[in-house]
Motif scaffolding. Structure first.
Motif, PDB file in Angstrom:
ATOM      1  N   SER A   5       0.914  -1.214  -0.048  1.00 47.66           N
ATOM      2  CA  SER A   5       0.224  -0.181   0.001  1.00 47.66           C
ATOM      3  C   SER A   5       1.068   1.116  -0.017  1.00 47.66           C
ATOM      4  CB  SER A   5      -1.033  -0.008   1.264  1.00 47.66           C
ATOM      5  OG  SER A   5      -2.084  -1.163   1.335  1.00 47.66           O
ATOM      6  N   TYR A   6       0.575   2.229  -1.035  1.00 49.86           N
ATOM      7  CA  TYR A   6       1.413   3.336  -0.857  1.00 49.86           C
ATOM      8  C   TYR A   6       0.437   4.470  -0.814  1.00 49.86           C
ATOM      9  CZ  TYR A   6       5.437   1.479  -3.316  1.00 49.86           C
ATOM     10  OH  TYR A   6       6.679   0.798  -3.655  1.00 49.86           O
ATOM     11  N   GLY A   7       1.050   5.617  -0.314  1.00 51.94           N
ATOM     12  CA  GLY A   7       0.427   7.046  -0.061  1.00 51.94           C
ATOM     13  C   GLY A   7       1.311   7.992  -0.063  1.00 51.94           C
ATOM     14  N   ASP A   8       1.366   9.019   0.366  1.00 54.73           N
ATOM     15  CA  ASP A   8       1.955  10.241   0.254  1.00 54.73           C
ATOM     16  C   ASP A   8       2.623  10.828   1.893  1.00 54.73           C
ATOM     17  OD1 ASP A   8       3.317  12.746   0.180  1.00 54.73           O
ATOM     18  OD2 ASP A   8       1.724  13.711  -0.813  1.00 54.73           O
ATOM     19  N   LEU A   9       3.663  10.542   2.165  1.00 60.80           N
ATOM     20  CA  LEU A   9       4.337  10.844   3.612  1.00 60.80           C
ATOM     21  C   LEU A   9       4.441  12.104   3.959  1.00 60.80           C
ATOM     22  CD1 LEU A   9       7.376   8.266   3.248  1.00 60.80           C
ATOM     23  CD2 LEU A   9       5.559   7.926   4.767  1.00 60.80           C
ATOM     24  N   ASP A  10       4.544  12.872   3.053  1.00 57.72           N
ATOM     25  CA  ASP A  10       4.735  14.320   3.235  1.00 57.72           C
ATOM     26  C   ASP A  10       3.007  14.767   3.482  1.00 57.72           C
ATOM     27  OD1 ASP A  10       6.965  14.726   2.481  1.00 57.72           O
ATOM     28  OD2 ASP A  10       6.871  14.871   0.508  1.00 57.72           O
ATOM     29  N   ALA A  11       2.174  14.032   3.380  1.00 57.79           N
ATOM     30  CA  ALA A  11       0.790  14.607   4.016  1.00 57.79           C
ATOM     31  C   ALA A  11       0.188  14.029   4.965  1.00 57.79           C
ATOM     32  CB  ALA A  11      -0.120  13.971   2.853  1.00 57.79           C
ATOM     33  N   VAL A  46       7.510  -4.690   5.585  1.00 58.25           N
ATOM     34  CA  VAL A  46       8.021  -3.408   6.318  1.00 58.25           C
ATOM     35  C   VAL A  46       7.098  -2.364   6.195  1.00 58.25           C
ATOM     36  CG1 VAL A  46       9.925  -1.576   5.674  1.00 58.25           C
ATOM     37  CG2 VAL A  46      10.194  -3.922   4.839  1.00 58.25           C
ATOM     38  N   HIS A  47       7.255  -1.398   7.232  1.00 58.27           N
ATOM     39  CA  HIS A  47       6.293  -0.195   7.515  1.00 58.27           C
ATOM     40  C   HIS A  47       7.241   0.993   7.443  1.00 58.27           C
ATOM     41  CE1 HIS A  47       3.215  -2.840   9.928  1.00 58.27           C
ATOM     42  NE2 HIS A  47       3.301  -3.089   8.733  1.00 58.27           N
ATOM     43  N   VAL A  48       6.895   1.823   6.399  1.00 49.99           N
ATOM     44  CA  VAL A  48       7.615   3.150   6.191  1.00 49.99           C
ATOM     45  C   VAL A  48       6.806   3.975   7.015  1.00 49.99           C
ATOM     46  CG1 VAL A  48       8.514   4.893   4.738  1.00 49.99           C
ATOM     47  CG2 VAL A  48       8.804   2.462   4.285  1.00 49.99           C
ATOM     48  N   ARG A  49       7.228   4.770   8.324  1.00 44.64           N
ATOM     49  CA  ARG A  49       6.468   5.809   9.002  1.00 44.64           C
ATOM     50  C   ARG A  49       6.749   7.074   8.545  1.00 44.64           C
ATOM     51  NH1 ARG A  49       4.330   2.846  13.123  1.00 44.64           N
ATOM     52  NH2 ARG A  49       2.963   4.480  12.983  1.00 44.64           N
ATOM     53  N   CYS A  50       7.876   7.592   8.077  1.00 42.67           N
ATOM     54  CA  CYS A  50       8.085   8.946   7.849  1.00 42.67           C
ATOM     55  C   CYS A  50       9.065   9.101   6.700  1.00 42.67           C
ATOM     56  CB  CYS A  50       8.232  10.019   8.835  1.00 42.67           C
ATOM     57  SG  CYS A  50       9.455   9.760   9.907  1.00 42.67           S
ATOM     58  N   GLY A  97      18.518  10.775  11.827  1.00 42.20           N
ATOM     59  CA  GLY A  97      19.216  11.609  12.774  1.00 42.20           C
ATOM     60  C   GLY A  97      18.436  12.448  13.710  1.00 42.20           C
ATOM     61  N   ALA A  98      17.161  12.727  13.268  1.00 41.43           N
ATOM     62  CA  ALA A  98      16.333  13.531  13.805  1.00 41.43           C
ATOM     63  C   ALA A  98      15.531  12.848  15.202  1.00 41.43           C
ATOM     64  CB  ALA A  98      15.316  14.075  13.130  1.00 41.43           C
ATOM     65  N   GLY A  99      16.156  11.677  15.362  1.00 43.45           N
ATOM     66  CA  GLY A  99      15.608  10.756  16.369  1.00 43.45           C
ATOM     67  C   GLY A  99      14.147  10.205  16.036  1.00 43.45           C
ATOM     68  N   ARG A 100      13.781  10.253  14.837  1.00 37.15           N
ATOM     69  CA  ARG A 100      12.317   9.500  14.639  1.00 37.15           C
ATOM     70  C   ARG A 100      12.523   8.205  13.976  1.00 37.15           C
ATOM     71  NH1 ARG A 100      10.329  13.333  10.215  1.00 37.15           N
ATOM     72  NH2 ARG A 100      12.421  12.896   9.106  1.00 37.15           N
ATOM     73  N   LEU A 101      11.431   7.434  14.619  1.00 34.61           N
ATOM     74  CA  LEU A 101      11.330   6.075  14.021  1.00 34.61           C
ATOM     75  C   LEU A 101      10.847   6.002  12.573  1.00 34.61           C
ATOM     76  CD1 LEU A 101      11.442   2.972  14.561  1.00 34.61           C
ATOM     77  CD2 LEU A 101       8.968   3.257  15.521  1.00 34.61           C
TER      78      LEU A 101
END
Length: 286
Positions: free
Chosen positions: A123-129, A235-239, A269-273
């Motif tokens: 499943s695909y989406g828009d991470l920036d949204a 795999v789950h891509v979170r951001c 590097g911003a400490g985000r998962l």
């Protein structure tokens, strides 16, 4: 800073790097893509599963109306080899925020028959949204600075003939998870490392599909040597990751019947998962 010290003199950029060239696909017809699997991403003689996932991920990004992988589940059916391949995709559903598709990669065997290597549902989406609201108890793994960690260049390859992919990666392993390399595995089933591409290209959602399957198998720290082929990987891509090296933690809690699970977390590097994964892999006991 240790990150700057580890960077190559000339950094590649997203869209113009070895990873981008080696995961490129050429649309032959709607939903059908030709490609060439590079020998540079092999472990022993088989193509790495994370690299394969990135190849199929790129084809699906072209076939679907949304740009970014949110969740990708792959079943590895037969071992892929360097050389020509074809990816066939199918759009399963499209919506306003998510679209879902499936893809399979095929190669010819020695007799010329077409063999399916890997099948993916994604499943695909828009991470920036996505909204910025984050509520989590997860914490980045504690890893020493890059300068205090060790890479493949600091010792022999764990499996003979396995160095092709490591030449394309920047992996610096936490010494606390390197007992296997010294003949004294901890038995804990853990791997932690700094990670990036060797040419300095920053991470993006597609390279995260590679990152979750790029470290040495946790089976090594359980005292098991040799190839650990992936059976299934989700795999789950979170951001979208921030520039700079990533931190990766991989753990396994259960080896039974010749199979183990691996849970991976990827932090930027911003400490985000930024990505999570679970895979089922086969080990050869005895």
């Amino acid at each position: 800073m240790p990150e700057a010290a580890s960077a190559p003199a000339a950094r590649a950029v997203i869209g113009d790097s070895e990873f981008d060239r080696d995961t490129a696909v050429a649309r032959r017809a709607p939903g059908v893509y030709d490609l060439d699997l590079s020998a540079g991403w092999t472990i022993i003689n088989a193509v790495n599963g994370g690299y394969l996932l990135a190849v199929l991920g790129r084809a699906l990004a072209d076939a679907l109306p949304h740009p970014d992988p949110f969740t990708v589940s792959a079943h590895y059916l037969t071992a892929s080899q360097p050389g020509p391949a074809v990816v066939r995709t199918e759009v399963v559903r499209t919506g306003r925020t998510l679209s879902t598709g499936q893809a399979s990669l095929f190669q010819r065997d020695e007799s010329g028959a077409e063999v399916e290597r890997i099948r993916v549902l994604a499943s695909y989406g828009d991470l920036d949204a996505l909204p910025e609201d984050v509520r989590t108890t997860a914490e980045p793994p504690a890893i020493p600075p890059i300068g205090q960690c060790l890479g493949p260049e600091d010792g022999p390859a764990p499996v003979p003939g396995s160095s092709a992919i490591t030449d394309r990666l920047m992996i610096k392993l936490d010494p606390a998870t390197l007992g296997w390399a010294l003949g004294a595995p901890s038995g804990k089933g853990e791997m932690r490392a700094w990670f990036g591409l060797a040419d300095g290209r920053d991470a993006d959602p597609l390279s995260l599909l590679l990152a979750v399957d790029a470290l040495p198998p946790t089976a090594f720290e359980l005292g098991i040597k040799g190839w650990v082929p992936t059976v299934e990987l989700t795999v789950h891509v979170r951001c979208r990751p921030a520039p700079g090296p990533l931190r990766i933690s991989v753990t396994t809690r259960n080896l039974a019947g010749g199979f183990l699970e691996e849970d991976a977390e990827v932090w930027d590097g911003a400490g985000r998962l930024v990505a999570q994964s679970r895979q089922l892999a086969r080990v050869r006991l005895g």
